[in-house]
Structures are given as C-alpha cells and as structure tokens.
Design a protein around this motif. Sequence first.
Motif, PDB file in Angstrom:
ATOM      1  N   ASP A 159     -23.185 140.411  43.743  1.00  0.00           N
ATOM      2  CA  ASP A 159     -23.236 141.479  43.497  1.00  0.00           C
ATOM      3  C   ASP A 159     -24.947 142.721  44.072  1.00  0.00           C
ATOM      4  O   ASP A 159     -25.103 143.763  43.916  1.00  0.00           O
ATOM      5  CB  ASP A 159     -23.803 141.694  42.008  1.00  0.00           C
ATOM      6  CG  ASP A 159     -21.992 141.544  41.428  1.00  0.00           C
ATOM      7  OD1 ASP A 159     -22.795 141.497  39.876  1.00  0.00           O
ATOM      8  OD2 ASP A 159     -20.836 141.963  41.922  1.00  0.00           O
ATOM      9  N   LEU A 178     -30.913 142.176  43.817  1.00  0.00           N
ATOM     10  CA  LEU A 178     -31.181 141.809  42.374  1.00  0.00           C
ATOM     11  C   LEU A 178     -32.099 143.510  42.409  1.00  0.00           C
ATOM     12  O   LEU A 178     -33.175 143.498  42.963  1.00  0.00           O
ATOM     13  CB  LEU A 178     -32.271 141.319  42.090  1.00  0.00           C
ATOM     14  CG  LEU A 178     -32.119 139.568  42.050  1.00  0.00           C
ATOM     15  CD1 LEU A 178     -33.316 138.204  41.594  1.00  0.00           C
ATOM     16  CD2 LEU A 178     -30.861 138.953  40.656  1.00  0.00           C
ATOM     17  N   ILE A 183     -27.799 138.022  43.494  1.00  0.00           N
ATOM     18  CA  ILE A 183     -26.669 138.022  42.094  1.00  0.00           C
ATOM     19  C   ILE A 183     -25.344 137.094  42.698  1.00  0.00           C
ATOM     20  O   ILE A 183     -25.165 138.173  43.772  1.00  0.00           O
ATOM     21  CB  ILE A 183     -26.741 138.382  41.057  1.00  0.00           C
ATOM     22  CG1 ILE A 183     -27.792 139.252  40.335  1.00  0.00           C
ATOM     23  CG2 ILE A 183     -24.976 138.958  39.827  1.00  0.00           C
ATOM     24  CD1 ILE A 183     -27.794 140.855  39.248  1.00  0.00           C
ATOM     25  N   GLU A 212     -32.053 147.191  33.299  1.00  0.00           N
ATOM     26  CA  GLU A 212     -31.183 146.503  34.784  1.00  0.00           C
ATOM     27  C   GLU A 212     -31.666 144.851  34.030  1.00  0.00           C
ATOM     28  O   GLU A 212     -30.595 143.804  34.398  1.00  0.00           O
ATOM     29  CB  GLU A 212     -32.191 146.737  35.492  1.00  0.00           C
ATOM     30  CG  GLU A 212     -31.911 148.202  36.333  1.00  0.00           C
ATOM     31  CD  GLU A 212     -32.751 149.290  35.687  1.00  0.00           C
ATOM     32  OE1 GLU A 212     -32.152 150.374  35.618  1.00  0.00           O
ATOM     33  OE2 GLU A 212     -33.061 149.485  35.098  1.00  0.00           O
ATOM     34  N   VAL A 213     -32.525 144.893  33.206  1.00  0.00           N
ATOM     35  CA  VAL A 213     -33.399 143.051  33.161  1.00  0.00           C
ATOM     36  C   VAL A 213     -32.105 142.499  31.876  1.00  0.00           C
ATOM     37  O   VAL A 213     -31.504 141.794  31.948  1.00  0.00           O
ATOM     38  CB  VAL A 213     -34.287 143.269  32.851  1.00  0.00           C
ATOM     39  CG1 VAL A 213     -34.720 141.912  32.107  1.00  0.00           C
ATOM     40  CG2 VAL A 213     -35.306 143.623  33.865  1.00  0.00           C
ATOM     41  N   ALA A 261     -24.526 140.277  31.108  1.00  0.00           N
ATOM     42  CA  ALA A 261     -24.097 139.131  32.650  1.00  0.00           C
ATOM     43  C   ALA A 261     -23.483 137.875  32.584  1.00  0.00           C
ATOM     44  O   ALA A 261     -22.571 137.282  32.762  1.00  0.00           O
ATOM     45  CB  ALA A 261     -24.104 139.628  33.937  1.00  0.00           C
ATOM     46  N   ASN A 262     -24.052 137.535  31.208  1.00  0.00           N
ATOM     47  CA  ASN A 262     -23.701 135.987  30.663  1.00  0.00           C
ATOM     48  C   ASN A 262     -22.598 135.513  29.541  1.00  0.00           C
ATOM     49  O   ASN A 262     -22.616 135.077  28.969  1.00  0.00           O
ATOM     50  CB  ASN A 262     -24.903 135.353  30.897  1.00  0.00           C
ATOM     51  CG  ASN A 262     -25.799 135.179  32.410  1.00  0.00           C
ATOM     52  OD1 ASN A 262     -25.346 134.569  32.589  1.00  0.00           O
ATOM     53  ND2 ASN A 262     -27.431 134.920  32.026  1.00  0.00           N
ATOM     54  N   GLY A 272     -30.699 134.675  36.658  1.00  0.00           N
ATOM     55  CA  GLY A 272     -30.144 135.401  35.229  1.00  0.00           C
ATOM     56  C   GLY A 272     -30.207 133.961  34.421  1.00  0.00           C
ATOM     57  O   GLY A 272     -28.711 134.659  33.605  1.00  0.00           O
ATOM     58  N   GLU A 325     -28.684 143.442  31.284  1.00  0.00           N
ATOM     59  CA  GLU A 325     -27.411 143.427  31.934  1.00  0.00           C
ATOM     60  C   GLU A 325     -27.640 142.368  33.332  1.00  0.00           C
ATOM     61  O   GLU A 325     -26.340 141.285  33.476  1.00  0.00           O
ATOM     62  CB  GLU A 325     -27.077 144.349  32.805  1.00  0.00           C
ATOM     63  CG  GLU A 325     -26.872 145.590  32.072  1.00  0.00           C
ATOM     64  CD  GLU A 325     -26.410 146.915  33.242  1.00  0.00           C
ATOM     65  OE1 GLU A 325     -26.698 147.170  34.545  1.00  0.00           O
ATOM     66  OE2 GLU A 325     -25.822 147.770  32.642  1.00  0.00           O
ATOM     67  N   HIS A 326     -28.945 141.838  33.443  1.00  0.00           N
ATOM     68  CA  HIS A 326     -28.959 140.796  34.065  1.00  0.00           C
ATOM     69  C   HIS A 326     -29.261 139.410  33.593  1.00  0.00           C
ATOM     70  O   HIS A 326     -28.565 138.422  33.751  1.00  0.00           O
ATOM     71  CB  HIS A 326     -30.268 140.785  34.872  1.00  0.00           C
ATOM     72  CG  HIS A 326     -30.197 139.426  35.683  1.00  0.00           C
ATOM     73  ND1 HIS A 326     -29.864 139.271  37.303  1.00  0.00           N
ATOM     74  CD2 HIS A 326     -31.312 138.352  35.746  1.00  0.00           C
ATOM     75  CE1 HIS A 326     -30.376 138.458  37.453  1.00  0.00           C
ATOM     76  NE2 HIS A 326     -30.998 137.486  37.279  1.00  0.00           N
ATOM     77  N   VAL A 356     -35.991 143.262  37.914  1.00  0.00           N
ATOM     78  CA  VAL A 356     -36.190 141.855  37.590  1.00  0.00           C
ATOM     79  C   VAL A 356     -36.367 140.835  38.580  1.00  0.00           C
ATOM     80  O   VAL A 356     -37.310 140.795  37.763  1.00  0.00           O
ATOM     81  CB  VAL A 356     -34.303 141.246  37.929  1.00  0.00           C
ATOM     82  CG1 VAL A 356     -34.021 140.455  37.662  1.00  0.00           C
ATOM     83  CG2 VAL A 356     -33.643 141.476  37.211  1.00  0.00           C
TER      84      VAL A 356
END
Length: 140
Positions: free
Chosen positions: A11, A14, A8, A130-131, A138-139, A78, A133-134, A18
């Motif tokens: 970051d 991944l 990412i 985690e997914v 995060a978007n 993402g 957030e990704h 994800v």
Amino acid sequence: MTTDDSTIEGDGPLPAQVRLLSTAVLVEALLMVGFIVVDITSAVRSVDAEWGAVWFVAVVLGLWSTGLLLVSRGVLAGRRWAFTPILFTQGLFGIAGLTFFGAAAPVARVVWGLVIVGAVVVLRLLFSREVREHLIYANS
C-alpha cells in the motif's frame, strides 16, 4: 513483498498520523525512563529518601515504558492490540494531569499542563481516520 516500518504491504508508505502516533508513544516511554533516572538520582542525593516508593515507581514505570516501546512497534506494524494500551495510557495521564494540576506549584503546573496536552494530542492521533484504518479496519 517484505515489509518494514515505513510501508504497509503493497500500500505504499505509512500515513503521517501513524508514524507520528508511534513516535509520540515512543517519546512517552522515553520520558518515563527519564523520570525513573531523575527519581533515583534525587533519592540517592537525599538523606531521608523513601526507597520503597522510589523502587515501586521505578519498577512500575519501567514495565510500563517497556510495554509502550512494544506498542510503538505494534502501531507501525498495524497490530490491532496496540490501540488499547495507548488509550489506557492517555486516559491515566489525562486523569492524573487534571487531578494534580490544581494543587501543583507553578513549575509543576506547566509539567502537568504538558502532560494533559500530550494526552489529548495522542488521543486525537489515535482516533484519526488514518490510524483507525491502519490499526483496526485493515485487520478485519
């Protein structure tokens, strides 16, 4: 900084969930293509094949698997839009698996059982922290 499928922006790598979700969606797409090949092959060998149904299945699953290939890439990138097609696909797989499982022959029960388990595993990955957030947070 340029990004590739394993990081990412800034970051680091991944999360495993994800990458695993992307791989699971890719495997589903490839299994659909495999089913198309098996369906057409068995129709070619059959004298009284229902070619209309064979081509319908081939076109629908072909388009669907192509979409899942794009979704698999969207997960790694993402893209928020990747969430809904995965949810829709697992919902349909789960409903079909539960519907056909009871009346299926023993070998087909194993296959439908694997479809149900696969749908549950992918849904679990899809809703993992985690997914989410990704793909979603995060978007924002």
